[in-house]
Motif scaffolding. Sequence first.
Motif, PDB file in Angstrom:
ATOM      1  N   ASP A 127      -8.776   9.049 -10.448  1.00 17.48           N
ATOM      2  CA  ASP A 127      -7.556   9.489  -9.266  1.00 17.48           C
ATOM      3  C   ASP A 127      -8.673  10.133  -8.363  1.00 17.48           C
ATOM      4  O   ASP A 127      -8.703  10.257  -7.358  1.00 17.48           O
ATOM      5  CB  ASP A 127      -6.199   9.531  -9.416  1.00 17.48           C
ATOM      6  CG  ASP A 127      -5.174   8.405  -9.882  1.00 17.48           C
ATOM      7  OD1 ASP A 127      -5.734   7.731  -9.523  1.00 17.48           O
ATOM      8  OD2 ASP A 127      -4.891   9.385 -10.842  1.00 17.48           O
ATOM      9  N   ARG A 128      -9.501  10.961  -8.548  1.00 21.19           N
ATOM     10  CA  ARG A 128      -9.841  12.592  -8.005  1.00 21.19           C
ATOM     11  C   ARG A 128     -11.140  12.689  -9.336  1.00 21.19           C
ATOM     12  O   ARG A 128     -10.733  12.546 -10.159  1.00 21.19           O
ATOM     13  CB  ARG A 128      -8.922  13.532  -7.799  1.00 21.19           C
ATOM     14  CG  ARG A 128      -7.822  13.348  -6.614  1.00 21.19           C
ATOM     15  CD  ARG A 128      -7.234  14.437  -6.858  1.00 21.19           C
ATOM     16  NE  ARG A 128      -6.167  14.164  -7.699  1.00 21.19           N
ATOM     17  CZ  ARG A 128      -5.489  15.438  -8.233  1.00 21.19           C
ATOM     18  NH1 ARG A 128      -4.713  16.558  -7.233  1.00 21.19           N
ATOM     19  NH2 ARG A 128      -4.413  15.577  -9.379  1.00 21.19           N
ATOM     20  N   VAL A 129     -11.745  13.219  -8.145  1.00 18.18           N
ATOM     21  CA  VAL A 129     -13.129  13.407  -9.379  1.00 18.18           C
ATOM     22  C   VAL A 129     -13.392  14.834  -8.118  1.00 18.18           C
ATOM     23  O   VAL A 129     -13.616  14.679  -7.303  1.00 18.18           O
ATOM     24  CB  VAL A 129     -14.782  12.423  -8.973  1.00 18.18           C
ATOM     25  CG1 VAL A 129     -15.353  13.624  -9.487  1.00 18.18           C
ATOM     26  CG2 VAL A 129     -14.078  11.672  -9.588  1.00 18.18           C
ATOM     27  N   LEU A 130     -13.943  15.999  -8.645  1.00 12.46           N
ATOM     28  CA  LEU A 130     -14.553  17.272  -8.702  1.00 12.46           C
ATOM     29  C   LEU A 130     -16.075  17.540  -8.707  1.00 12.46           C
ATOM     30  O   LEU A 130     -16.412  17.444 -10.028  1.00 12.46           O
ATOM     31  CB  LEU A 130     -13.534  18.196  -9.461  1.00 12.46           C
ATOM     32  CG  LEU A 130     -13.870  19.710  -8.931  1.00 12.46           C
ATOM     33  CD1 LEU A 130     -14.300  20.257  -7.510  1.00 12.46           C
ATOM     34  CD2 LEU A 130     -13.871  21.269  -9.246  1.00 12.46           C
ATOM     35  N   GLY A 131     -16.785  18.033  -7.863  1.00 12.35           N
ATOM     36  CA  GLY A 131     -18.316  17.652  -8.055  1.00 12.35           C
ATOM     37  C   GLY A 131     -18.723  19.242  -7.472  1.00 12.35           C
ATOM     38  O   GLY A 131     -18.140  19.896  -6.233  1.00 12.35           O
ATOM     39  N   PHE A 132     -19.049  19.752  -8.004  1.00 14.77           N
ATOM     40  CA  PHE A 132     -19.937  20.594  -7.268  1.00 14.77           C
ATOM     41  C   PHE A 132     -21.387  21.362  -8.147  1.00 14.77           C
ATOM     42  O   PHE A 132     -22.473  20.513  -9.633  1.00 14.77           O
ATOM     43  CB  PHE A 132     -19.396  22.237  -8.201  1.00 14.77           C
ATOM     44  CG  PHE A 132     -19.229  22.531  -9.796  1.00 14.77           C
ATOM     45  CD1 PHE A 132     -19.777  23.001 -10.756  1.00 14.77           C
ATOM     46  CD2 PHE A 132     -18.097  21.729 -10.341  1.00 14.77           C
ATOM     47  CE1 PHE A 132     -20.040  23.282 -11.614  1.00 14.77           C
ATOM     48  CE2 PHE A 132     -18.192  22.130 -11.666  1.00 14.77           C
ATOM     49  CZ  PHE A 132     -18.667  23.146 -12.615  1.00 14.77           C
ATOM     50  N   ARG A 133     -22.388  21.916  -7.131  1.00 12.90           N
ATOM     51  CA  ARG A 133     -24.027  22.017  -7.504  1.00 12.90           C
ATOM     52  C   ARG A 133     -23.807  23.309  -8.855  1.00 12.90           C
ATOM     53  O   ARG A 133     -23.744  24.494  -8.548  1.00 12.90           O
ATOM     54  CB  ARG A 133     -25.086  22.341  -6.491  1.00 12.90           C
ATOM     55  CG  ARG A 133     -26.461  22.033  -6.832  1.00 12.90           C
ATOM     56  CD  ARG A 133     -26.525  21.880  -5.452  1.00 12.90           C
ATOM     57  NE  ARG A 133     -26.549  20.090  -5.309  1.00 12.90           N
ATOM     58  CZ  ARG A 133     -27.492  19.862  -4.644  1.00 12.90           C
ATOM     59  NH1 ARG A 133     -28.465  19.728  -4.915  1.00 12.90           N
ATOM     60  NH2 ARG A 133     -27.173  18.137  -4.535  1.00 12.90           N
ATOM     61  N   LEU A 134     -24.544  22.996  -9.941  1.00 11.08           N
ATOM     62  CA  LEU A 134     -24.654  24.302 -10.799  1.00 11.08           C
ATOM     63  C   LEU A 134     -26.148  25.005 -10.952  1.00 11.08           C
ATOM     64  O   LEU A 134     -26.924  23.746 -11.113  1.00 11.08           O
ATOM     65  CB  LEU A 134     -24.057  23.626 -12.762  1.00 11.08           C
ATOM     66  CG  LEU A 134     -24.374  24.861 -13.271  1.00 11.08           C
ATOM     67  CD1 LEU A 134     -23.640  26.018 -12.661  1.00 11.08           C
ATOM     68  CD2 LEU A 134     -23.998  24.553 -14.479  1.00 11.08           C
ATOM     69  N   ARG A 135     -26.581  25.564 -10.391  1.00  7.81           N
ATOM     70  CA  ARG A 135     -28.642  26.012 -10.287  1.00  7.81           C
ATOM     71  C   ARG A 135     -28.808  27.717 -11.007  1.00  7.81           C
ATOM     72  O   ARG A 135     -27.646  28.202 -10.279  1.00  7.81           O
ATOM     73  CB  ARG A 135     -29.056  25.542  -9.374  1.00  7.81           C
ATOM     74  CG  ARG A 135     -28.571  25.814  -8.032  1.00  7.81           C
ATOM     75  CD  ARG A 135     -29.287  25.646  -6.952  1.00  7.81           C
ATOM     76  NE  ARG A 135     -28.572  26.737  -5.772  1.00  7.81           N
ATOM     77  CZ  ARG A 135     -28.372  25.641  -4.168  1.00  7.81           C
ATOM     78  NH1 ARG A 135     -28.607  24.593  -3.971  1.00  7.81           N
ATOM     79  NH2 ARG A 135     -28.211  26.708  -3.475  1.00  7.81           N
ATOM     80  N   GLY A 136     -29.770  27.749 -11.290  1.00 11.17           N
ATOM     81  CA  GLY A 136     -29.830  29.128 -11.135  1.00 11.17           C
ATOM     82  C   GLY A 136     -31.819  29.135 -11.256  1.00 11.17           C
ATOM     83  O   GLY A 136     -32.026  28.261 -11.307  1.00 11.17           O
ATOM     84  N   GLU A 137     -32.308  30.189 -11.639  1.00 15.40           N
ATOM     85  CA  GLU A 137     -33.066  30.569 -12.180  1.00 15.40           C
ATOM     86  C   GLU A 137     -33.965  30.173 -13.457  1.00 15.40           C
ATOM     87  O   GLU A 137     -34.967  29.791 -13.477  1.00 15.40           O
ATOM     88  CB  GLU A 137     -33.617  32.245 -11.200  1.00 15.40           C
ATOM     89  CG  GLU A 137     -34.225  32.066 -10.294  1.00 15.40           C
ATOM     90  CD  GLU A 137     -34.499  33.691 -10.040  1.00 15.40           C
ATOM     91  OE1 GLU A 137     -35.184  34.189 -10.433  1.00 15.40           O
ATOM     92  OE2 GLU A 137     -33.994  34.242  -9.791  1.00 15.40           O
ATOM     93  N   TRP A 138     -32.959  30.333 -14.491  1.00 16.91           N
ATOM     94  CA  TRP A 138     -33.527  30.008 -15.786  1.00 16.91           C
ATOM     95  C   TRP A 138     -31.809  29.559 -16.090  1.00 16.91           C
ATOM     96  O   TRP A 138     -30.848  30.236 -15.878  1.00 16.91           O
ATOM     97  CB  TRP A 138     -33.655  31.367 -16.492  1.00 16.91           C
ATOM     98  CG  TRP A 138     -34.737  31.877 -15.955  1.00 16.91           C
ATOM     99  CD1 TRP A 138     -35.239  32.889 -15.550  1.00 16.91           C
ATOM    100  CD2 TRP A 138     -36.150  31.431 -16.523  1.00 16.91           C
ATOM    101  NE1 TRP A 138     -36.499  33.517 -15.106  1.00 16.91           N
ATOM    102  CE2 TRP A 138     -37.129  32.841 -15.812  1.00 16.91           C
ATOM    103  CE3 TRP A 138     -36.905  30.923 -17.445  1.00 16.91           C
ATOM    104  CZ2 TRP A 138     -38.646  32.577 -15.673  1.00 16.91           C
ATOM    105  CZ3 TRP A 138     -38.092  31.414 -17.474  1.00 16.91           C
ATOM    106  CH2 TRP A 138     -38.614  31.689 -16.395  1.00 16.91           C
ATOM    107  N   ALA A 139     -32.119  28.770 -17.791  1.00 19.54           N
ATOM    108  CA  ALA A 139     -30.957  28.896 -18.089  1.00 19.54           C
ATOM    109  C   ALA A 139     -31.380  28.538 -19.418  1.00 19.54           C
ATOM    110  O   ALA A 139     -32.282  28.344 -19.552  1.00 19.54           O
ATOM    111  CB  ALA A 139     -30.415  27.277 -17.649  1.00 19.54           C
ATOM    112  N   HIS A 140     -30.011  28.958 -20.546  1.00 19.72           N
ATOM    113  CA  HIS A 140     -30.173  28.732 -22.121  1.00 19.72           C
ATOM    114  C   HIS A 140     -29.035  28.229 -22.233  1.00 19.72           C
ATOM    115  O   HIS A 140     -28.268  28.913 -22.932  1.00 19.72           O
ATOM    116  CB  HIS A 140     -30.664  29.666 -22.761  1.00 19.72           C
ATOM    117  CG  HIS A 140     -30.454  29.753 -24.323  1.00 19.72           C
ATOM    118  ND1 HIS A 140     -32.119  29.072 -24.609  1.00 19.72           N
ATOM    119  CD2 HIS A 140     -29.809  29.753 -25.143  1.00 19.72           C
ATOM    120  CE1 HIS A 140     -31.919  29.312 -25.898  1.00 19.72           C
ATOM    121  NE2 HIS A 140     -30.501  29.829 -26.085  1.00 19.72           N
TER     122      HIS A 140
END
Length: 135
Positions: free
Chosen positions: A7-20
């Motif tokens: 019925d509904r979808v939430l979307g967002f952007r996830l970003r950074g300089e580094w990830a682990h």
Amino acid sequence: MSETQPDRVLGFRLRGEWAHFRDMDVLKSKPTYPFPPRTTVSGICAAILGYDRDTYYDVFSNENAHIAVVNTNPDAHTVLVPEQVLSTNPASLVKQSATTDDGDTVKFKTPDPSNNRQRPAYQFIADPEYEVYIS
């Protein structure tokens, strides 16, 4: 929610300089998953929504939530970084104490700096960027 279309979808952007995103099945080296696992995405969403730790598992279970993660930076790459660490095994900790500005004595344990240091290689993702969708 229907089986085929939410019925509904939430979307967002996830970003950074580094990830682990640590692979818990590997103990010596510290490889990373190339994208955030479901548990990580669930924890991020729960934190944004104000859930206390360990109180949101049912909300984001496989039966109640559908999660998709899309890598939006094809140029993101992994880098191996050797880290020098001390063992935190309780048997190797040293008792210490310190006096606060108020004159109180605080007792604590720290890793023994005379022990051999470990040098595991951590794998990090440089410039990660993802789109996260949850329904």
